[in-house]
Motif scaffolding. Sequence first.
Motif, PDB file in Angstrom:
ATOM      1  N   UNK A 215      15.558  22.857 -36.296  1.00 27.48           N
ATOM      2  CA  UNK A 215      14.550  22.423 -36.119  1.00 27.48           C
ATOM      3  C   UNK A 215      14.673  22.339 -34.575  1.00 27.48           C
ATOM      4  N   UNK A 216      14.172  23.176 -33.787  1.00 29.58           N
ATOM      5  CA  UNK A 216      14.163  23.333 -32.340  1.00 29.58           C
ATOM      6  C   UNK A 216      13.074  23.007 -31.404  1.00 29.58           C
ATOM      7  N   UNK A 217      13.313  22.050 -30.346  1.00 27.78           N
ATOM      8  CA  UNK A 217      12.203  21.826 -29.338  1.00 27.78           C
ATOM      9  C   UNK A 217      12.274  22.630 -28.097  1.00 27.78           C
ATOM     10  N   UNK A 218      11.438  23.117 -27.709  1.00 23.75           N
ATOM     11  CA  UNK A 218      11.456  23.953 -26.712  1.00 23.75           C
ATOM     12  C   UNK A 218      10.220  23.904 -25.570  1.00 23.75           C
ATOM     13  N   UNK A 219      10.411  24.185 -24.358  1.00 27.42           N
ATOM     14  CA  UNK A 219       9.495  24.307 -23.319  1.00 27.42           C
ATOM     15  C   UNK A 219       9.471  25.779 -22.805  1.00 27.42           C
TER      16      UNK A 219
END
Length: 529
Positions: free
Chosen positions: A324-328
Amino acid sequence: MSEFAPLFIGIPGTADTLSVETAGAKATQLWRMSRLGLNVPPAFVLPTGLCAAINRNETDALEALEQGLRDGIAPLEAATGRRFGDARAPLLVSVRSGAAQSMPGMLETILDVGLNAVSVRGLIASTGNPRLAWDSYRRFIQIYGEVVEGVPAAAFDAALAGMISSEGVDGESSLDSEALERLTHEFQAIVIRAAGHPIPDDPMAQLSAAARAVYRSWDGARAREYRRLNGLDNLAGTAVTVQVMVFGNAGGKSGSGVAFSRNPATGANELYVDFLFDAQGEDVVAGRRMPGDAALLAARLPGPAQALAAGVKRLEREFHDIQDVEFTVEEGRLFFLQTRSAKRTPRAALRVLVDLVDEGLLDRATALARASAVDVAAAGTLRFATRPAAIARAISASPGVASGRIAFDSASAKARASGGDPVILVRHDTSTEDVGGFAVAAGILTAVGGRTAHAAVVARQLGRVCLVGCHELTIDETGRRGEIAGLAIEDGDWLSLDGESGEIALGRQEIVTDLPQVELAAIDSWRQP
């Protein structure tokens, strides 16, 4: 070196090795991502060992916090060429939580720390983007006001709604820089009225207050309830990570999102993405806006989309589990902000284990050990005995089917569940404040939100059917009633949700279970000599 000295991530010349127990899972995974060569904004972390002492207001701990923040900021300034609170090239940071085990959405985060009347002008000068600067400033005031000062979110929401209405636009993303500047001043006035004083101008004072608030969130009601529900009462506390801000709200080539390396609801080997253009990360996980998917991201930003897909799969290979990866994305440049083993349904857990073994990413002994923790009875595919007539559709965030009595808030859900009835929690949008309602509900239905919002993640982890983004749902929460596709619903009415098709039906339905025979047979074969 003090046991409470900051540990650094992604800064050349630092060689700290982070441990989950000391730095928390979030910061430790950030460090590992940076070591893999993924693009991670520089950061430092203050340890979990400070948490309890800070929350007891112990003088030595408070002094260690202040010293740690001072010692941490200087290397971030050196790494970026910006200065905290500067009038020309200001450094802004996020202040994030992170325990040794993931607690999605239960602890606090404060973004855009370091903005004031001087640095907002510096941000305009350094970026040439006044809308970005004022949008970030109003966001900072709101989240600081809510988390640090305890200002009710409703006051900010009302001011935002008023500005949207007066400007005649369809949402906050359509407000121009001049409107956002006025909204910023309104937000400042809200804080002064509620708290009795303004937010401090001094960036270090902002940072100190934000860090203490993140530590305090460990003892918040929702965090305590989540730990109780998940058997996590043995954790020492949260760490605090201070990280250079990257801006998903910098325009049309920017945005924020969450990506799963596989479908966390079914286990299918497919990239599963929710992405909001021109938005910061909290917009995605809060679940209040409708995001786009992997296809939309690829169509509009193909370079970052390809880099994301490659990076997510690299992380899955590194950690030997679904991620589960959060990115911008800031002006077309991809940044990785977080990775963790994904919360998944029991059904997905079994399929992922079988596929990882088949792909050579996991050995059978490890897979068997993980399978022993899966509730096989909950891994079956639930379906209605007969397909009911659907009155509306929504987006499936967690599969299965559920039939129960409507409750419009968590307190009502708990009361109905205690009486023995299955419950469908129906909300305009959910937040992690609803975790107590999730725990007793058979299903969850929302009018807005995405599949990767924190609330949807928690629903999947708890094995609850969850449908989000039902445009045909309206709720009058004060009257404990609502409508779906023009049909009236009231508290206590029976409602049925199909997490496979996304269909919603009135009335009570009989439910049957089909067990995942293929996956169970594969797992059983691993036990053979």
